[in-house]
Every structure is written in structure tokens, then in C-alpha cells.
Design an enzyme around this catalytic site. Structure first.
Site, mmCIF file in Angstrom:
data_model
loop_
_atom_site.group_PDB
_atom_site.id
_atom_site.type_symbol
_atom_site.label_atom_id
_atom_site.label_comp_id
_atom_site.label_asym_id
_atom_site.label_seq_id
_atom_site.Cartn_x
_atom_site.Cartn_y
_atom_site.Cartn_z
ATOM 1 N N ASP A 94 -5.427 -3.842 -13.914
ATOM 2 C CA ASP A 94 -5.114 -3.026 -12.742
ATOM 3 C C ASP A 94 -4.895 -3.966 -11.540
ATOM 4 O O ASP A 94 -5.712 -4.849 -11.287
ATOM 5 C CB ASP A 94 -6.315 -2.096 -12.493
ATOM 6 C CG ASP A 94 -6.021 -0.968 -11.540
ATOM 7 O OD1 ASP A 94 -4.837 -0.673 -11.306
ATOM 8 O OD2 ASP A 94 -6.996 -0.345 -11.047
ATOM 9 N N GLY A 191 -9.684 5.168 -3.165
ATOM 10 C CA GLY A 191 -11.037 5.381 -2.657
ATOM 11 C C GLY A 191 -11.439 6.836 -2.520
ATOM 12 O O GLY A 191 -10.713 7.747 -2.930
HETATM 13 ZN ZN ZN Z 1 -4.590 1.335 -7.629
#
Ligand code: ZN
Length: 332
Positions: A94, A191
Site C-alpha cells: 500500500d 483516516g
Molecule cells: Zn491509501
């Protein structure tokens, strides 16, 4: 040099093709520890869903890249033990931030990598992405690239404000880089605080924040330019309010945490979006479950007695995402 094929992993090519044709999306869940990995594999094996195990830079710093790779290899065997005869598990880097990082993951046995050069000027993004693609494709490792900027904070990736992907750039970018999938920016964000209260409206009944909708018009423009090309959504946790409430009621402090409504992700899954990244939601599930044990049983000090319930809660969440949001159950 280890090939992921020897480890029983698969790349994303076949997965994505079926997902685009079938109108569903593949879950990409981040993992950092054993309990999280167990929960992901149990959920995928039970629902027979293809799954992408994601390793972020933060995870590599926390748990060690080599150890995570061996854990993924173990996960394939574990899935078989759980009765999943032909597990469709991809091990994906990622937000790879350099050619060297991507190369080291390819060499270590990852079946897919992301090169995130989206913060660079357009031509530099193309040049770096192309270099990674050329190396990865030699080993049949698939490559995700990114165009546009997502706001929010995810491990070491952060940006103050988002810039939607420009549909007029996608054909040129995909053609010149040769990437296998494209992460786009249409209003998702990294987030648990995806939007400020000022960007939202408030539900008068509950007082909860209602986030602005995703830019489906931009997504549809991109789909029109690149028919059938796999599109990826990052920052797609929904920040379930029941977890936020438990955390806040039991001593935590997550004021105004807000995510992407699941109905919008369900709608996106039916389009060319074929990979949806979910990380924050499992963090919230884990934290809520652990807080509950600490609150209800203050005498408990055996980590298995709180990490166990945390694992169960994450598994429940993953199954819910697979079955009710992405629609990938029964596809592997
Ligand atoms: Zn990401």
C-alpha cells in the site's frame, strides 16, 4: 528473489476483471498483526471472498516487511485449513513511495504493489510509475498507480486538501504507464476524520455529522474514458458510529469522527471501482472491543482475553463489508 506464485498468492489481474464484469469490489484490508490477519482470513474463507492483504509503510515499520510477508504465506495455508480450497489472496504493498520499496516487495514475494507518486508533478508521476510497472511486470506482479490527491492522514501519507482526479488525464496516464489499476480521488479521504464539521451538515435528530457525497460525476467521466479499467478507492472506511460511541462512552475521545456512508460505497462497487481500501474501520472495531473488556473486566490482564474479542469484532466487521457493502462473497 521469491515468486509470489510459489507462496500460493495471486496478483490482482483476474480478480479485478471478474469484479468489473460482475459489478462488485474486492476488499483491501490493511494488516499489522496476527489477530487482524486471522480475522481477515477467517472472514474471507467463510464468505469465499477474494481478498487483498495490504501492507502500508506504517505496518512495515511496526511489524517488519519480511515478517508480514511470511505471515501472508502462512495465511494461504491457514485459509486452506479453514476449508477454502483455492484461496484467492493477494499480498499488496500500500502506498509504495519509491522504486526501491516496490522492487524490494516484488523480490520478497508480494503479488501486487502500489506506486504512489501522486504528489509529484504529472510527468514525474508517469515516469516513476512506468519504471515500477516495467520491473513488476517482468515477474507478473500487478501495479496500482494514483492520480489526484486524497486528503487526510494514513500512516505516513498525508495531505491537507484533496484534488479530484482530472478525467481528461486518465487515458494518457494509463496508456503511458501501463499500470493495471488506478486509484482516484473523488472525495474519499484517509483516516477517521475524513471531513471537518464545516464540510458536513448535521443531522438535526442525532446531532451526527453528515458528510458531503462522493463525486460520482467524476467517477462516471473516468469510467467513460477508460471502459472496464480497474478503479481503486482509498480512504473508504465508513467510521461506524456504534464503535465511535462505545469508544467515547468508555473513556475514549474521538469527537466528530466521520467516514464515507456505506450506501455510497455500495453504489461505487457496482461501477468500475473494483478495489475498496478499508483500514480505519477495523482499528475502530478493535479499539471499541478492547475498551469494552477493560471497562467490564478491570481485573483482566491476559492479552488473549482482550485481543480475542477484538479479533471477533474485526471479523464481524470484515464479513459485513464483504457481504453488505462490496458484494464479493461467493466470488472465490
Ligand atoms: Zn491509501
Amino acid at each position: 528473489m521469491v515468486s509470489y506464485k510459489e507462496l500460493g498468492l495471486v496478483n490482482t489481474r483476474e480478480m479485478f476483471k471478474k469484479a468489473v464484469d460482475g459489478g462488485y469490489a474486492i476488499p483491501a484490508f490493511n494488516f499489522n498483526n496476527m489477530e487482524q490477519l486471522q480475522a481477515i482470513i477467517q472472514a474471507a474463507a467463510e464468505t469465499k471472498s477474494p481478498v487483498i492483504l495490504q501492507v502500508s509503510k506504517g505496518a512495515r515499520n511496526y511489524a517488519n516487511q519480511t515478517l508480514l510477508r511470511y505471515m501472508a504465506e502462512g495465511a494461504v495455508e491457514y485459509a486452506k485449513e479453514l476449508g477454502w480450497e483455492n484461496p484467492q489472496i493477494c499480498l499488496h504493498l500500500d502506498h509504495g513511495d519509491s522504486f526501491e520499496t516496490c522492487k524490494s516487495c516484488v523480490d520478497l514475494g508480494f503479488s501486487s504493489v502500489m506506486i504512489d507518486a501522486s504528489s509529484l508533478p504529472y510527468e514525474e508521476n508517469i515516469a516513476l510509475t512506468k519504471k515500477v510497472v516495467e520491473y513488476a511486470h517482468k515477474y507478473d506482479v500487478t501495479v496500482e498507480a494514483e492520480l489526484g490527491v486524497l486528503a487526510g492522514v494514513e500512516d505516513e501519507v498525508s495531505a491537507a486538501e484533496s484534488h479530484y482526479t482530472k478525467p481528461e488525464e486518465v487515458i494518457d496516464f494509463a496508456t503511458r504507464t501501463g499500470c493495471d489499476s488506478l486509484a482516484i480521488s473523488i472525495g474519499t479521504s484517509h483516516g477517521a476524520y475524513k471531513f471537518t464539521p464545516e464540510q458536513c451538515t448535521r443531522d438535526p435528530k442525532t446531532g451526527k455529522l453528515v458528510p458531503p457525497p462522493l463525486a460520482f460525476d467524476v467517477l462516471h467521466e473516468i469510467e467513460k474514458k477508460l471502459p472496464g479499467f480497474p478503479i481503486v478507492l482509498h480512504g473508504s472506511s465508513s467510521v461506524p458510529q456504534e464503535y465511535v460511541d462505545i469508544i467515547n462512552e468508555l473513556g475514549g475521545k474521538l469527537p466528530d469522527a466521520v467516514g464515507i456512508p456505506e450506501e455510497q460505497l455500495r453504489e461505487a462497487s457496482k461501477s468500475a471501482v473494483c478495489k475498496i481500501n478499508i483500514d480505519s474501520d477495523s482499528r475502530l472495531a478493535m479499539t471499541a472491543a478492547i475498551r469494552k473488556v477493560f471497562h467490564d473486566k478491570p481485573g483482566e490482564f491476559d492479552p488473549r482475553k482482550y485481543l480475542g474479542p477484538a479479533r471477533d469484532e474485526m471479523k464481524k466487521l470484515y464479513i459485513h463489508k464483504i457481504v453488505n457493502v462490496l458484494g464479493s462473497n461467493g466470488k472465490a
